[in-house]
Design an enzyme around this catalytic site. Sequence first.
Site, mmCIF file in Angstrom:
data_model
loop_
_atom_site.group_PDB
_atom_site.id
_atom_site.type_symbol
_atom_site.label_atom_id
_atom_site.label_comp_id
_atom_site.label_asym_id
_atom_site.label_seq_id
_atom_site.Cartn_x
_atom_site.Cartn_y
_atom_site.Cartn_z
ATOM 1 N N GLU A 194 -55.120 -33.265 -68.272
ATOM 2 C CA GLU A 194 -55.394 -34.382 -67.368
ATOM 3 C C GLU A 194 -56.726 -34.190 -66.628
ATOM 4 O OE1 GLU A 194 -51.193 -36.541 -66.488
ATOM 5 O OE2 GLU A 194 -51.887 -35.146 -64.957
ATOM 6 N N GLU A 292 -47.960 -37.139 -72.724
ATOM 7 C CA GLU A 292 -46.864 -37.022 -71.761
ATOM 8 C C GLU A 292 -46.296 -38.408 -71.473
ATOM 9 O OE1 GLU A 292 -47.992 -35.153 -68.126
ATOM 10 O OE2 GLU A 292 -49.295 -33.705 -69.111
#
Length: 811
Positions: A194, A292
């Site tokens: 991320e 995710e």
Amino acid sequence: MHALPRGTGRLAALAAAAVLLTTAPPATAAAPDDGPVDAGVVVTKVDGLAEDFITGVDVSSVLSQEASGVVYRDADGVPTDLFEVLADSGVNYVRVRVWNDPYDAQGRGYGGGTVDVARAVEIGERATAHGLRVLVDFHYSDFWADPAKQHVPKAWEGLSVADKAVALHDWTAAALTEFRDAGVDVGMVQVGNETNNAVAGVSGWDGMAQLFSAGSSAVRAVLPDALVAVHLTNPETAGRYATAAAALDSRGVDYDVFASSYYPYWHGTPGNLTSVLKQVADDYDKQVMVAETSWARTLDDGDGHPNVITADTTTHQYPISVQGQATAVRDVVAAVAAVGDAGIGVFYWEPAWTPVGPPSALDANKALWEAHGSGWASSYAGEYDPDDAGQYYGGSAWDNQALFADDGTALESLRVFSYVRTGATAPRAVSSVEQVRVTVTDGAPVVLPPTVQVTYNDGSVEAQAVTWDATALAAVDGPGTYPVPGVTAEGVAAAATVVVEAVNHVRNPGFEDADTSMWALTGSGAQITATGDAAAGARALSFWDAAAFRFTLTQQVTGLEPGAYTLTATGQGGGTSAGDQLLLGAATAAGSTSAPFALTGWKAWSTPSVPVTVGADGAATVSVTATLSGGAWGTVDEVRLVRDAQQPTDPGTDPGDPGTDPGADPGTPGTGPGTTPSPGTPTGPTVTVSDRTLRPGDPVTVTASGLTVGEVEIGVASTYRALARAAVTDGSVTATVTLPTDLAPGVHHVQVRSLDGAVLAQVRIVVLGDGSLAATGADPAGAVLLSALLLAAGGALVLARRHRGRATRAA
């Protein structure tokens, strides 16, 4: 993910209800050409899904879970190795995070699985032994890395970017050599987690690109057949992925896969996900995937540590149930597959992070979390991450999103990875019942809708007449939040929440109306925009710049009664340096006052309160001013100027909005918007609607009162569209309007405006898309009982605070 809610005591009844909705027998896995199989959940087949499409899970916490006594079971309740259960359920890939050195000086683990290279290799070996490929997710940190924090590993502190690139390359190569030598079938490697804003403590695309390239080079050298992935999040932010892909391309970063997190609570629609991924795939010839995703099966907590997803989170997209999990995952798979051949897969984040013990055994659970690292963070992580883990360490904040029951038994939602290839059917049953929420200004009449939408798992929706409890309705008196139970003509339990608010004198306070002309924004680094980081709704004032920046946002408020007021706003952010300031302020004839926002982490909500004295001129200027260093970031939302005698006990944050937890993605806990109230005499127009949950093209009856003009315009925003004009009689107006057929799913507002465009009153609505309320496969009686238990829970808002201590949204 990880969150620290307050006031969670009223949700205990939900667990029992959730069990009723999750006990359907599993179906036998079928070959892709077998057609729909009989099951306890409904899953629409994803046509044309490639045989090698990745249906993966991240189970990085497994070793710590097992060390804490967790036993995994197959769908029949038989103790079975976790990886065997996964393989039998259609999973074909396992993702495992890797931290450089997740230990304190005494060798005590930081938690979250304490996944160093050796433990990651062990997980990889077990996956490979069961025929599952492995994605290695390097965080390039000693603990959680996500958009809010990308702490540099302890061993790399003080290194220049160039030296850090060398260290990263060498460490990556050494780690992957261990995987290779152990025979782990590594198919893909993530060079960062991320990495929206930074990686390994380095921000700015020039430095970040050097580190990505160093990691990629190491992968190519050690595992030349493995794919290299770069991972970002927030696909809902317009232009984010296109900008990132362009930055990577212009700097020559060698990678194969552009990976995204996608959590339906915060990250926009599946259609938008497809669009932004396809743009990257088409423009830069990259493969794309979701690294995710997740969905909740219950709002109850299983281990005594608060969860990321609570009653305050936006959860209207799918039912909170096992069926909801199956539908949510199916929709993400379909969204990625819709990209075309470049869409290669989806990973579910931590489906096996179940409780190590029940909430009643909290002290024993705490001991296990500390000893084995099975919570999101141990107290030992405080030396490395003092602002988050150091204060809010504890257990799993993810157990209510697991695809396993609290006792470790595989739920049928785990089999969605098989069902997306075959389809699955179930007997017709109640899927969900519309949760009514009406917000009015104190003193205005409360009008509840005569019908509620009851959704079934075959996709049908019925508008059923409902009778509301007259006693509960009569108890609505003064600012606050009031539960009102009801029952439909068919005997289905219904629930309404009535929120009574004091008058907020700020126009467009949450920036939901695309017309922001009442706000003046000067300076640089800030914009009013759609964002997943809004405190409520879909829009906020968002700020970030690579260089030092300043901005000022102001609104002139006039026509106020002289007296004492309180100004509040809700903000969050981070990346600040000494001397940085973000201030909420007000200026009147009596002088100026201000208070600072605390920018302590992602979704660590801060709500400063500013006393305001309005003089005889009835005017005040509210402001948000910033002096920030490069790399600082955050959002400001929900600006409120309320007369002191009218402060509400509840600010009216819609539990269908991200509120104080979207997220649930954690940062440190913050305070929710609003201050402690006392009822007062209401002023100003109010508006109610006949239905708060609608679809494009639906009619809705709008009733407004307290009007002082002769004619009004009724419309819908975000991007404002006029729908009708109506004459006002005795200060009131009632009109039925039809929502535009092309209105996008999401949060909107029905507005009543004067003919010169001033917003007199507005009410928030949720617009659903096709299939937004997906099937649960639950028995109707279970759904009725669930609704009844929700009523018993009191309908109170739980002002959750989330923090990013990672057991968070990013793995």
